[in-house]
Design a protein around this motif. Structure first.
Motif, PDB file in Angstrom:
ATOM      1  N   GLN A 224      -1.772 -12.418   8.721  1.00  0.00           N
ATOM      2  CA  GLN A 224      -2.647 -11.295   8.995  1.00  0.00           C
ATOM      3  C   GLN A 224      -3.100 -11.386  10.435  1.00  0.00           C
ATOM      4  O   GLN A 224      -3.517 -12.426  10.892  1.00  0.00           O
ATOM      5  N   ASP A 226      -5.474  -9.455  13.388  1.00  0.00           N
ATOM      6  CA  ASP A 226      -6.445  -8.389  13.616  1.00  0.00           C
ATOM      7  C   ASP A 226      -5.831  -7.343  14.530  1.00  0.00           C
ATOM      8  O   ASP A 226      -6.155  -6.165  14.465  1.00  0.00           O
ATOM      9  N   ASN A 256      -0.825  -4.616   7.929  1.00  0.00           N
ATOM     10  CA  ASN A 256      -1.688  -3.664   8.626  1.00  0.00           C
ATOM     11  C   ASN A 256      -2.540  -2.863   7.660  1.00  0.00           C
ATOM     12  O   ASN A 256      -2.122  -2.559   6.549  1.00  0.00           O
ATOM     13  N   SER A 257      -3.734  -2.480   8.116  1.00  0.00           N
ATOM     14  CA  SER A 257      -4.641  -1.710   7.276  1.00  0.00           C
ATOM     15  C   SER A 257      -4.141  -0.281   7.118  1.00  0.00           C
ATOM     16  O   SER A 257      -3.349   0.207   7.927  1.00  0.00           O
ATOM     17  N   SER A 258      -4.658   0.390   6.088  1.00  0.00           N
ATOM     18  CA  SER A 258      -4.306   1.797   5.857  1.00  0.00           C
ATOM     19  C   SER A 258      -4.605   2.647   7.075  1.00  0.00           C
ATOM     20  O   SER A 258      -3.837   3.541   7.432  1.00  0.00           O
ATOM     21  N   ASP A 259      -5.744   2.387   7.720  1.00  0.00           N
ATOM     22  CA  ASP A 259      -6.116   3.201   8.881  1.00  0.00           C
ATOM     23  C   ASP A 259      -5.092   3.085   9.996  1.00  0.00           C
ATOM     24  O   ASP A 259      -4.725   4.070  10.630  1.00  0.00           O
ATOM     25  N   ARG A 260      -4.614   1.861  10.234  1.00  0.00           N
ATOM     26  CA  ARG A 260      -3.642   1.696  11.306  1.00  0.00           C
ATOM     27  C   ARG A 260      -2.314   2.358  10.945  1.00  0.00           C
ATOM     28  O   ARG A 260      -1.638   2.941  11.786  1.00  0.00           O
ATOM     29  N   ASN A 289      -5.118  -7.491  -0.506  1.00  0.00           N
ATOM     30  CA  ASN A 289      -6.173  -6.657   0.083  1.00  0.00           C
ATOM     31  C   ASN A 289      -5.586  -5.329   0.539  1.00  0.00           C
ATOM     32  O   ASN A 289      -4.415  -5.028   0.275  1.00  0.00           O
ATOM     33  N   ASP A 290      -6.387  -4.539   1.238  1.00  0.00           N
ATOM     34  CA  ASP A 290      -5.923  -3.236   1.728  1.00  0.00           C
ATOM     35  C   ASP A 290      -4.701  -3.387   2.628  1.00  0.00           C
ATOM     36  O   ASP A 290      -3.875  -2.492   2.729  1.00  0.00           O
ATOM     37  N   TYR A 291      -4.574  -4.531   3.278  1.00  0.00           N
ATOM     38  CA  TYR A 291      -3.435  -4.768   4.171  1.00  0.00           C
ATOM     39  C   TYR A 291      -2.141  -5.012   3.394  1.00  0.00           C
ATOM     40  O   TYR A 291      -1.079  -5.138   3.982  1.00  0.00           O
TER      41      TYR A 291
END
Length: 428
Positions: A224, A226, A256-260, A289-291
C-alpha cells in the motif's frame, strides 16, 4: 436482463465474434469479442473505464461476469503470462481461460460483451522473441481475443523492436496493448518521451495499439502506498500521445483508493483497469479495505472472515501449506494452483459465496468508481453497425517509416534517458 432471444443479440453473436471464438465455441450464446470493441465503447461513453479482471480462479471469473451483467457493462477477463503461462501459478491459464469464460457465460445467461485478454506477455530478453511467436499463436488458437506485449523490462529500442517483430503474430482484429516502464511503484516512472518513442515507432510501421500501460506509480499486489497512481503524470503522458489515439491501461489498481481510481477514469484516457490481487483475496474471504488491499492483524497476518470465502478448514490448510512452503504476503498467490480443485470440491453454498463476494466488489467498482454502467449496449450497437468482428483501428499512420528503421531506432533510443528502476519480480 437477458437479451438471448432478441434478433439483435443473435446477429451480434453471428457477426461480432472473432473467427477463433466461432471455431472453438460454434454453438455458444456467449458474446466474446475483440478487446478493440471494449476500448472503443469506453471512449464513446467517455470518462469511464472497465475492469480487466484477472481470473486467478474460477470463482473470480464467475463473480466478475455476474457483476458485469448486473451493471450492463462490457468487461475484460484476463490472465497474465506469469499467472497462467507455461510457468503458471494458477490453474486458470492462457489456454483454458476462454473456455472457462465461455462455459460460465452460457451457464449463467451472461449477455454482456466480454474480451479475453492475455496480459503481460512478458519478453524479458531478445531470446524470448522467437519462442514467443509460437506461443502467441497458440493462445489465440485457444480463444484469446486481446493481448499485451510487455517488453518493458528491456531498453527502449529493444522494447520497440520486440513489439514490431511480434505484432504480425497478433491477428489484426484483436485488442493490442503495449507497455513502457515496468510496474514497480515510485521507482523508474515512465516519461512522455519514452511513451512517444514506442507509440511513434509502432505507428510508422502501421501498428496502432489500443492501449499503453505506463509505470505511473502503481504498486502491484498487496503493498500500500499513500502516493499510489500519479494521476497528473498519467494525464500528461496521455495528452502527449493524443494524436495517436491510444488509450491507457492501468495496472496495479488493487493498491489505490476508490477516489483515486475515479480520478483516473475522469481525468485521463484510461479505458482498462486491471484488478488481480483484490479479487483473489475477496474470493478467499480475506478482509480487504477500500483499496482492495488485505487488512493485516497485529501479527501481520491476513484476517479471514468466517462467513465469507473459502471453508474454514480449507483456509487452515492454506495457511499450513503457506507456512511449509515459506509463502508470505503477496506470495500467497502461489496457493492458487494447488488449491483450485479443493475450492471446487467445497459445498455449493461455499462456492457460491466465493463468487458472490467478488460480484459485490466488482459491481461497486463498475458502477460507482469506473463509470462503466451500460457500456454493454454501446458495444452491441457498434457490432450491429460494423457487422464485423473487427471494429477497425482508431488511428492512422502519421510517422514516416524511413525515420524508424532498425538503425535509427537504436540510434534515437540512445538519446533517451530513462530510469527503469530497480531489478526485481514485478510481473503481476
Amino acid at each position: 436482463m437477458s437479451h438471448h432471444h432478441t434478433p439483435d443479440f443473435q446477429t451480434a453473436l453471428d457477426v461480432g465474434r472473432p473467427p477463433n471464438i466461432k471455431k472453438l465455441f460454434p454453438h455458444s450464446k456467449a458474446l466474446i469479442v475483440s478487446g478493440k470493441y471494449i476500448d472503443q465503447a469506453m471512449l464513446e461513453k467517455g470518462r469511464c473505464m472497465t475492469i480487466a479482471a484477472n481470473g486467478r480462479n474460477a470463482f473470480v471469473i464467475r463473480g466478475a461476469l455476474a457483476a458485469a451483467q448486473q451493471a450492463n457493462a462490457a468487461i475484460i477477463i484476463e490472465i497474465a503470462r506469469s499467472e497462467g503461462g507455461t510457468n503458471a501459478y494458477c490453474a486458470v491459464n492462457l489456454w483454458n481461460i476462454a473456455r472457462q469464460t465461455d462455459a460460465f457465460m452460457n451457464e449463467l445467461g451472461i449477455t454482456i460483451p466480454v474480451a479475453i485478454h492475455g496480459d503481460h506477455f512478458g519478453i524479458k530478453t531478445p531470446a524470448d522473441i522467437e519462442p514467443g511467436k509460437t506461443e502467441i499463436t497458440s493462445l489465440f488458437d485457444a480463444g484469446i481475443t486481446s493481448i499485451a506485449i510487455d517488453a518493458s523490462h528491456m531498453p527502449d529500442d529493444q522494447n520497440l523492436l520486440a513489439n514490431l517483430e511480434l505484432a504480425s503474430f497478433v491477428p489484426n482484429w484483436a485488442g493490442l496493448e503495449t507497455e513502457v516502464g515496468e510496474i514497480k511503484g515510485k521507482l523508474g516512472l515512465s516519461t512522455a518521451r519514452e511513451a512517444l518513442f514506442l507509440i511513434q515507432g509502432l505507428n510508422a510501421h502501421g501498428i496502432f495499439p489500443d492501449w499503453i500501460a505506463l509505470n505511473n506509480g502503481t504498486t502491484h499486489g498487496i503493498e500500500q502506498s499513500d502516493a499510489g497512481i500519479d494521476v497528473a503524470l498519467t494525464a500528461q503522458i496521455h495528452e502527449a500521445l493524443a494524436p495517436y489515439k491510444v488509450s491507457g491501461a492501468q495496472h496495479g489498481t488493487s493498491g489505490n483508493s476508490s477516489d483515486r481510481l475515479r480520478q483516473i477514469a475522469e481525468q485521463t484516457r484510461t479505458t482498462k483497469a486491471n484488478v488481480a490481487t483484490a479479487l483473489q483475496m475477496i474470493s478467499w474471504g480475506v478482509q480487504v479495505n477500500d483499496y482492495g488491499n488485505a487488512i493485516l492483524d497485529g501479527n501481520g497476518d491476513f484476517i479471514k472472515e468466517p462467513d465469507k470465502g473459502v471453508d474454514e478448514a480449507i483456509w487452515q490448510q492454506m495457511l499450513t501449506y503457506a507456512k511449509e512452503h515459506g509463502l508470505t504476503g503477496g506470495n500467497f498467490k502461489k496457493l492458487n494452483a494447488p488449491f483450485e480443485n479443493r475450492f471446487l470440491a467445497q459445498p455449493k453454498e461455499i462456492r457460491d459465496r466465493m463468487a458472490n463476494g467478488v460480484q459485490a466488489f466488482v459491481y461497486t467498482l463498475l458502477t460507482d468508481v469506473f463509470n462503466a454502467s451500460d457500456t454493454a449496449d454501446i458495444v452491441l450497437s457498434h457490432i450491429l453497425e460494423t457487422r464485423s468482428h473487427d471494429p477497425g483501428v482508431k488511428s492512422e499512420t502519421i510517422e514516416s517509416i524511413e525515420e524508424w528503421t532498425e538503425e535509427k531506432i537504436r540510434k534515437n533510443a540512445a538519446t533517451i534517458s530513462s530510469n527503469k528502476g530497480p531489478e526485481g519480480d514485478f510481473d503481476d
